[in-house]
Design an enzyme around this catalytic site. Sequence first.
Site, PDB file in Angstrom:
ATOM      1  N   GLU B  26      47.107   2.794  -1.265  1.00 13.71           N
ATOM      2  CA  GLU B  26      47.066   3.616  -2.470  1.00 13.71           C
ATOM      3  C   GLU B  26      48.228   4.623  -2.437  1.00 13.71           C
ATOM      4  O   GLU B  26      48.377   5.352  -1.453  1.00 13.71           O
ATOM      5  CB  GLU B  26      45.731   4.352  -2.543  1.00 13.71           C
ATOM      6  CG  GLU B  26      44.551   3.400  -2.708  1.00 13.71           C
ATOM      7  CD  GLU B  26      43.237   3.972  -2.202  1.00 13.71           C
ATOM      8  OE1 GLU B  26      43.099   5.201  -2.124  1.00 13.71           O
ATOM      9  OE2 GLU B  26      42.342   3.165  -1.872  1.00 13.71           O
ATOM     10  N   GLU B  57      39.344  -0.165  -0.739  1.00 15.53           N
ATOM     11  CA  GLU B  57      39.746  -0.280   0.663  1.00 15.53           C
ATOM     12  C   GLU B  57      39.379  -1.641   1.232  1.00 15.53           C
ATOM     13  O   GLU B  57      40.116  -2.206   2.032  1.00 15.53           O
ATOM     14  CB  GLU B  57      39.100   0.842   1.492  1.00 15.53           C
ATOM     15  CG  GLU B  57      39.704   2.229   1.219  1.00 15.53           C
ATOM     16  CD  GLU B  57      39.221   2.873  -0.067  1.00 15.53           C
ATOM     17  OE1 GLU B  57      38.272   2.349  -0.698  1.00 15.53           O
ATOM     18  OE2 GLU B  57      39.780   3.918  -0.463  1.00 15.53           O
ATOM     19  N   GLN B  79      44.202   5.956   2.813  1.00 18.02           N
ATOM     20  CA  GLN B  79      44.729   7.294   2.518  1.00 18.02           C
ATOM     21  C   GLN B  79      44.105   8.401   3.368  1.00 18.02           C
ATOM     22  O   GLN B  79      44.793   9.318   3.789  1.00 18.02           O
ATOM     23  CB  GLN B  79      44.535   7.588   1.032  1.00 18.02           C
ATOM     24  CG  GLN B  79      45.465   8.610   0.492  1.00 18.02           C
ATOM     25  CD  GLN B  79      45.554   8.475  -1.015  1.00 18.02           C
ATOM     26  OE1 GLN B  79      44.597   8.776  -1.735  1.00 18.02           O
ATOM     27  NE2 GLN B  79      46.686   8.029  -1.506  1.00 18.02           N
ATOM     28  N   PHE B  80      42.807   8.313   3.596  1.00  7.90           N
ATOM     29  CA  PHE B  80      42.118   9.207   4.520  1.00  7.90           C
ATOM     30  C   PHE B  80      41.144   8.353   5.333  1.00  7.90           C
ATOM     31  O   PHE B  80      40.510   7.452   4.773  1.00  7.90           O
ATOM     32  CB  PHE B  80      41.310  10.280   3.771  1.00  7.90           C
ATOM     33  CG  PHE B  80      42.183  11.352   3.158  1.00  7.90           C
ATOM     34  CD1 PHE B  80      42.504  12.501   3.879  1.00  7.90           C
ATOM     35  CD2 PHE B  80      42.684  11.206   1.877  1.00  7.90           C
ATOM     36  CE1 PHE B  80      43.308  13.491   3.311  1.00  7.90           C
ATOM     37  CE2 PHE B  80      43.489  12.191   1.312  1.00  7.90           C
ATOM     38  CZ  PHE B  80      43.808  13.334   2.033  1.00  7.90           C
ATOM     39  N   ALA B  81      41.007   8.669   6.604  1.00  9.11           N
ATOM     40  CA  ALA B  81      40.118   7.862   7.453  1.00  9.11           C
ATOM     41  C   ALA B  81      38.686   7.879   6.926  1.00  9.11           C
ATOM     42  O   ALA B  81      37.929   6.932   7.149  1.00  9.11           O
ATOM     43  CB  ALA B  81      40.152   8.383   8.879  1.00  9.11           C
ATOM     44  N   ASP B  82      38.339   8.934   6.204  1.00  4.70           N
ATOM     45  CA  ASP B  82      36.990   9.023   5.623  1.00  4.70           C
ATOM     46  C   ASP B  82      36.727   7.873   4.649  1.00  4.70           C
ATOM     47  O   ASP B  82      35.588   7.560   4.344  1.00  4.70           O
ATOM     48  CB  ASP B  82      36.841  10.342   4.866  1.00  4.70           C
ATOM     49  CG  ASP B  82      37.283  11.524   5.698  1.00  4.70           C
ATOM     50  OD1 ASP B  82      36.435  12.314   6.105  1.00  4.70           O
ATOM     51  OD2 ASP B  82      38.506  11.639   5.951  1.00  4.70           O
ATOM     52  N   TYR B  83      37.795   7.289   4.130  1.00  2.96           N
ATOM     53  CA  TYR B  83      37.632   6.206   3.144  1.00  2.96           C
ATOM     54  C   TYR B  83      37.762   4.829   3.766  1.00  2.96           C
ATOM     55  O   TYR B  83      37.886   3.829   3.071  1.00  2.96           O
ATOM     56  CB  TYR B  83      38.665   6.365   2.018  1.00  2.96           C
ATOM     57  CG  TYR B  83      38.606   7.703   1.335  1.00  2.96           C
ATOM     58  CD1 TYR B  83      37.383   8.369   1.196  1.00  2.96           C
ATOM     59  CD2 TYR B  83      39.740   8.311   0.841  1.00  2.96           C
ATOM     60  CE1 TYR B  83      37.321   9.605   0.596  1.00  2.96           C
ATOM     61  CE2 TYR B  83      39.685   9.551   0.226  1.00  2.96           C
ATOM     62  CZ  TYR B  83      38.468  10.198   0.106  1.00  2.96           C
ATOM     63  OH  TYR B  83      38.396  11.424  -0.496  1.00  2.96           O
ATOM     64  N   ILE B  84      37.722   4.775   5.067  1.00  2.00           N
ATOM     65  CA  ILE B  84      37.901   3.480   5.732  1.00  2.00           C
ATOM     66  C   ILE B  84      36.579   2.690   5.743  1.00  2.00           C
ATOM     67  O   ILE B  84      36.574   1.484   5.925  1.00  2.00           O
ATOM     68  CB  ILE B  84      38.440   3.685   7.171  1.00  2.00           C
ATOM     69  CG1 ILE B  84      39.269   2.468   7.610  1.00  2.00           C
ATOM     70  CG2 ILE B  84      37.342   4.001   8.164  1.00  2.00           C
ATOM     71  CD1 ILE B  84      40.158   2.726   8.813  1.00  2.00           C
ATOM     72  N   PRO B  86      34.462   1.606   3.386  1.00  2.00           N
ATOM     73  CA  PRO B  86      34.342   0.412   2.538  1.00  2.00           C
ATOM     74  C   PRO B  86      35.123  -0.786   3.093  1.00  2.00           C
ATOM     75  O   PRO B  86      34.847  -1.928   2.739  1.00  2.00           O
ATOM     76  CB  PRO B  86      34.943   0.862   1.191  1.00  2.00           C
ATOM     77  CG  PRO B  86      34.850   2.340   1.206  1.00  2.00           C
ATOM     78  CD  PRO B  86      34.997   2.750   2.636  1.00  2.00           C
ATOM     79  N   HIS B 126      37.330  14.574   3.867  1.00  2.00           N
ATOM     80  CA  HIS B 126      38.757  14.463   4.238  1.00  2.00           C
ATOM     81  C   HIS B 126      38.980  14.979   5.648  1.00  2.00           C
ATOM     82  O   HIS B 126      40.042  15.507   5.954  1.00  2.00           O
ATOM     83  CB  HIS B 126      39.640  15.258   3.272  1.00  2.00           C
ATOM     84  CG  HIS B 126      39.600  14.794   1.856  1.00  2.00           C
ATOM     85  ND1 HIS B 126      38.578  15.108   1.005  1.00  2.00           N
ATOM     86  CD2 HIS B 126      40.451  14.012   1.140  1.00  2.00           C
ATOM     87  CE1 HIS B 126      38.797  14.564  -0.186  1.00  2.00           C
ATOM     88  NE2 HIS B 126      39.917  13.886  -0.123  1.00  2.00           N
TER      89      HIS B 126
END
Lengths: 423, 334
Positions: B26, B57, B79-84, B86, B126
């Site tokens: 992204e 993701e 973009q942020f590990a928090d979004y890994i 999915p 984040h």
Amino acid sequence: MADDRAGRNLPPLTLHVPEPRFRPGDAADFTHFEIPPAGDSPRPPIDAAPDDMRGHSYGLVRVLDEQGDAVGPWDPRLSPDRLLRILRHMALTRAFDERMYRAQRQGKTSFYMKCTGEEGTCIPATHALDRGDMVFPSYRQQGVLIARDWPLADMMCQIYSNSGDRLKGRQMPIMYSAREAGFFSISGNLATQYPQAVGWAMASAAKGDTRIATAWCGEGSTAEGDFHSALTFASVYRAPVILNVVNNQWAISSFSGFAGAEATTFAARAVGYGIAGLRVDGNDALAVYAATEWAAERARGNHGPTLIEHFTYRSEGHSTSDDPTKYRSAEERTAWPLGDPIARLKAHLIRIGAWDEDRHAAMDKEVAEEVRAAAREAEKQGILGDGMHQPFDTMFEDVFEEMPWHLKEQSAQMHAEREAAGI
Amino acid sequence: MNMIQAINSAIDVCMDRDPDIIVTGEDVGYFGGVFKATEGLQRKYGKTRVFDTPITECGIIGVAVGMAAYGLRPVPEIQFADYIYPALDQIVSEAARLRYRSAGEYTAPITVRSPFGGGIFGGQTHSQSPEGIFTHVAGLKTVIPSTPYDAKGLLISAIEDNDPVIFFEPKRIYNGPFDGHYDRPVTPWAKHPASAVPEGHYRIPLGKAAIVRPGDDLTILAYGTMVHVAAGVIADSGVDAELIDLRTLVPLDIETIAASVRKTGRCIVVHEATKTSGFGAELSSLVQEHCFHSLEAPVQRVTGWDTPYPHSLEWAYFPGPVRLGQAIKRVMED
């Protein structure tokens, strides 16, 4: 806000839970199906805008009519030789399934999945692809390998997890991998292969290659997030990919209504993504061939992806671990209005004078013998029922390219453990 | 170079050498990434090698697995590990196991880059440190740099590696080392020796830890931002602690760790992630297995709390100098 309505005489809300039309003991009646006549669906140009193809997501591409004649604009006009090869691959797949089903029942392996009644989907589709095109299959596309003349014994060795299994006994039966055949390693996690196929197709396009990719999943798996991610990517980058949904009506015991079939068709998923969608009679080998050929030409011409729904019926249980008599009408299989794909292609070949009952019976014997011979060859290398066939070291191989210290340590520990136990 | 520039340079060097390397994610294309780690790469290598993706993701990683099966070497950014999360299934069930399940027929040489960790008032979406989730998975390598020099050398190794690598970038130290004193100004990387990053190609091997500071009394195992927090605390404590920057969690440099703990007899493991079942538990256990007879005190864990990462109470969550300083005192008194 909500308090404004307190005490008012509102009807209680109700939750809709889909229910199939027939359950065990019910008569199966498919008269509610609107089956368009063969030849009725127009064949758009391969560069048609997805907007102009909406009707194809709700109709049904059919070529073979009730008499076995090939009619209409989708008739792929295949030579009798090609038709006979498709027929033979379909018969061979059915014979292979029969043999492996029995092998499972005899305790020679742990598990098996037949594709009976669905041979008309992936086999004609494979014939319409180039050999170099990449296939990301689900678990009921054994016909792809058979249509690419992959050795049956190799497939059986995988099913038996024996010493001839190139996958070193790591995968459940039928989860083949055959890079040389352009056949991706099968995952048990549903629809994961969908974005992967799109990625392969995008890579091919990015490199200026000419090969395209195909993906397969069942209608139940269209509910997975991966399916929708894949369609988004395919649409955004106009990936040269064919996305196949085999709508065989049942995901184990859940009928297609639980994936959304009551509301729309699976081909219509394409509409929201701006992708060309085709709904095809999956038991009509010629229609499947024609739809795949159309989609392949579209992809090769950089006109974008196609989603094809193969409307068919799962004649057998989901797998050898399943008993469909517990959840669906026993009559469904025989009452299915679109017939049997092998019987329909056979009728067509007889109709055009290229085939007859005697030759068909002889072919059935030949394919059964071919399967028997392959089984003998495979069983020489062991069956799962005999125990473990792989050298124990292989358990720790291929986790990484090079084995790190902790795996070396665990491997040594396993050997010591076995030695101490006198195994 | 600061760490972002070093990461950018690593990708640039690799893309220049290998036309099969492709960067996706992204905002990574025209804009160059929200942290600017991929800035200028699309201009240099073109839109078919560096491009933006839809916000999915699972799609980003699934597509990367397919690209890898084709023969490319994708470097996707989350973009942020928090979004890994999915993408977890595609990483864990697909990329990590592809080589194994296909007996080497297919591999997934993918480097998933992702900024991780807290200290930037990123709240609970984040700030997370999910490395322990990935170190638990067979078939994945997990790499976390702590300096610009290491970031470039490790990232080049990761991209050139034939296994899938999770490359977590401690975003709190993108611009400068952070010693945990949030109320003091941060010194930029420019004044740190590790900012001397060569322009060209060099590698730091995966699986080799760095001894940041030698010492005889205590071993502190850290990675990412916590290396700098630990260095600051050691300087203030007067304890002769040996500070080890693990650099890669899998494969882990057990030799360096074990040699150090056998020498010092004391060990503290420190990370930002939550404590329970975190990578610190693994480190602590390994130290017990390898060095039990040398230990003079129980191994201590200094970590984030077992709560989601809070926004306003960030500095009470962060395992900063106070928490680490007290642990040093405890372990030295034992």
